[in-house]
Write a protein that holds these residues in place. Structure first.
Motif, short mmCIF file in Angstrom:
data_model
loop_
_atom_site.label_atom_id
_atom_site.label_comp_id
_atom_site.label_asym_id
_atom_site.label_seq_id
_atom_site.Cartn_x
_atom_site.Cartn_y
_atom_site.Cartn_z
N LYS A 1 41.29 -38.00 39.01
CA LYS A 1 43.17 -37.86 39.06
C LYS A 1 43.50 -36.19 39.93
O LYS A 1 42.57 -35.43 39.80
CB LYS A 1 42.71 -37.51 37.78
CG LYS A 1 42.62 -35.92 36.52
CD LYS A 1 42.79 -36.11 35.25
CE LYS A 1 41.82 -34.82 34.54
NZ LYS A 1 42.32 -34.94 33.47
N SER A 2 44.89 -36.05 39.66
CA SER A 2 44.90 -35.38 40.59
C SER A 2 46.58 -35.24 40.27
O SER A 2 47.52 -36.27 40.06
CB SER A 2 44.54 -35.01 42.55
OG SER A 2 46.01 -36.42 42.79
N LEU A 3 47.45 -34.18 40.24
CA LEU A 3 48.43 -34.04 40.50
C LEU A 3 48.59 -33.08 41.03
O LEU A 3 48.55 -31.73 40.83
CB LEU A 3 49.02 -33.58 39.16
CG LEU A 3 50.44 -33.01 38.23
CD1 LEU A 3 50.91 -34.40 38.13
CD2 LEU A 3 50.23 -32.59 37.09
N THR A 4 49.91 -33.26 41.73
CA THR A 4 50.42 -32.11 42.41
C THR A 4 52.10 -32.01 42.42
O THR A 4 52.71 -32.42 42.82
CB THR A 4 50.55 -32.56 44.40
OG1 THR A 4 49.02 -32.71 44.38
CG2 THR A 4 51.14 -30.62 45.03
N LEU A 5 52.73 -29.87 41.79
CA LEU A 5 54.05 -29.78 41.95
C LEU A 5 54.66 -29.18 43.07
O LEU A 5 53.66 -28.22 43.48
CB LEU A 5 53.82 -29.45 40.15
CG LEU A 5 53.13 -30.11 38.90
CD1 LEU A 5 53.40 -29.09 38.61
CD2 LEU A 5 54.10 -31.35 38.59
N LYS A 6 55.21 -29.31 42.81
CA LYS A 6 56.46 -27.98 43.77
C LYS A 6 57.42 -27.68 42.73
O LYS A 6 57.71 -28.63 41.64
CB LYS A 6 57.29 -28.98 45.10
CG LYS A 6 57.83 -28.52 45.96
CD LYS A 6 57.98 -29.56 46.94
CE LYS A 6 59.35 -28.94 47.44
NZ LYS A 6 59.46 -29.87 48.89
N GLN A 49 61.30 -28.62 39.02
CA GLN A 49 60.08 -29.03 39.57
C GLN A 49 60.53 -30.17 40.19
O GLN A 49 61.07 -31.19 40.06
CB GLN A 49 59.17 -28.94 38.59
CG GLN A 49 59.30 -29.66 37.54
CD GLN A 49 58.36 -29.96 36.01
OE1 GLN A 49 58.52 -28.40 35.66
NE2 GLN A 49 58.19 -30.68 35.83
N GLU A 50 59.05 -31.07 41.12
CA GLU A 50 59.25 -32.11 41.70
C GLU A 50 57.63 -32.41 41.16
O GLU A 50 56.65 -31.59 42.06
CB GLU A 50 59.45 -32.33 43.14
CG GLU A 50 59.76 -33.34 43.52
CD GLU A 50 60.38 -33.21 44.83
OE1 GLU A 50 59.41 -34.12 45.58
OE2 GLU A 50 60.86 -32.57 44.92
N VAL A 51 57.37 -33.09 41.18
CA VAL A 51 55.96 -34.41 40.89
C VAL A 51 55.78 -34.83 42.36
O VAL A 51 56.78 -35.23 42.38
CB VAL A 51 55.65 -35.19 39.89
CG1 VAL A 51 54.11 -35.92 39.97
CG2 VAL A 51 55.46 -34.53 38.19
N ASP A 66 47.04 -31.53 31.06
CA ASP A 66 46.92 -31.93 32.58
C ASP A 66 48.24 -31.12 33.03
O ASP A 66 48.27 -30.25 33.58
CB ASP A 66 46.58 -33.38 32.92
CG ASP A 66 45.02 -33.91 32.95
OD1 ASP A 66 44.28 -32.15 32.22
OD2 ASP A 66 45.24 -34.69 32.19
N GLN A 67 49.76 -31.97 32.74
CA GLN A 67 50.67 -31.42 33.06
C GLN A 67 50.88 -29.89 32.38
O GLN A 67 51.66 -29.52 33.45
CB GLN A 67 51.91 -32.48 33.29
CG GLN A 67 51.49 -33.75 33.24
CD GLN A 67 52.09 -35.38 33.18
OE1 GLN A 67 53.06 -34.99 31.88
NE2 GLN A 67 51.39 -36.03 33.54
N LYS A 68 50.47 -29.25 31.78
CA LYS A 68 51.18 -28.24 31.33
C LYS A 68 50.17 -27.25 31.85
O LYS A 68 50.91 -26.50 32.17
CB LYS A 68 50.88 -27.76 29.48
CG LYS A 68 51.46 -27.29 28.55
CD LYS A 68 51.28 -26.70 27.90
CE LYS A 68 51.99 -25.42 27.39
NZ LYS A 68 51.27 -24.08 28.21
N GLU A 69 48.90 -27.65 31.61
CA GLU A 69 47.81 -27.02 32.53
C GLU A 69 48.24 -26.89 34.15
O GLU A 69 48.56 -25.46 34.47
CB GLU A 69 46.99 -27.44 32.74
CG GLU A 69 45.72 -26.22 33.39
CD GLU A 69 44.18 -26.91 33.36
OE1 GLU A 69 43.37 -26.14 34.55
OE2 GLU A 69 43.84 -27.56 32.42
N ALA A 70 49.13 -27.73 35.07
CA ALA A 70 49.29 -27.85 36.19
C ALA A 70 50.66 -26.72 36.22
O ALA A 70 50.83 -26.16 37.03
CB ALA A 70 49.71 -29.15 37.27
N LEU A 71 51.70 -27.26 35.27
CA LEU A 71 52.94 -26.29 35.46
C LEU A 71 52.67 -24.39 35.64
O LEU A 71 53.29 -23.93 35.82
CB LEU A 71 53.86 -27.10 34.32
CG LEU A 71 54.91 -26.30 34.46
CD1 LEU A 71 55.88 -26.45 35.71
CD2 LEU A 71 55.69 -27.10 33.31
N ASP A 72 51.54 -24.35 34.43
CA ASP A 72 51.38 -23.18 33.63
C ASP A 72 50.56 -22.01 35.51
O ASP A 72 51.40 -20.51 35.36
CB ASP A 72 50.49 -23.20 32.91
CG ASP A 72 50.66 -23.01 31.66
OD1 ASP A 72 52.31 -23.26 31.04
OD2 ASP A 72 50.37 -23.22 30.14
#
Length: 117
Positions: A1-6, A49-51, A66-72
């Motif tokens: 899995k992967s999640l990239t935020l901007k 923010q943008e995914v 996972d999304q909360k951890e990435a945003l933090d």
């Protein structure tokens, strides 16, 4: 899995004037010494923010945690990476304002940061 935020942020920095600070005016020869604590980050505000990428693994799915951890992590990164430049900018703004006042009296001014009484 992967999640990239901007994200886009508003970072504010300034001086905590409840900490020791001092403005000394030496009369002969006329000179001003301005002592302040180091500037610090006052706030980090996420404006948008943008995914950029979101992919579930075959067995391992993205979860809200996972999304909360990435945003933090994005917020921490913004504070660290954006903070260095904004603290320099805070010093520059303070020095410009005080230098223009000192110039009116034709007094040289010296700035010292990290002042402790």
């Amino acid at each position: 899995k992967s999640l990239t935020l901007k994200g886009r942020f508003r970072i504010k920095a300034g001086f905590d004037l409840s900490q020791p600070s001092d403005l000394e005016v030496q009369p002969q020869p006329l000179k001003i010494i301005a002592r302040f604590p180091q500037p610090k980050i006052l706030s980090v505000e996420l404006l948008s923010q943008e995914v950029e990428k979101s992919e579930n693994g075959y067995w391992n799915k993205l979860t809200p945690a996972d999304q909360k951890e990435a945003l933090d992590m994005l917020m921490r990164t913004a504070k660290v990476e954006g903070g260095a430049g904004i603290q320099t900018e805070a010093k520059k703004n303070l020095e410009e304002k005080l230098r223009s006042l000192a110039d009116q009296k034709k007094a040289p001014i010296e700035f010292q940061y990290g002042f402790k009484k």
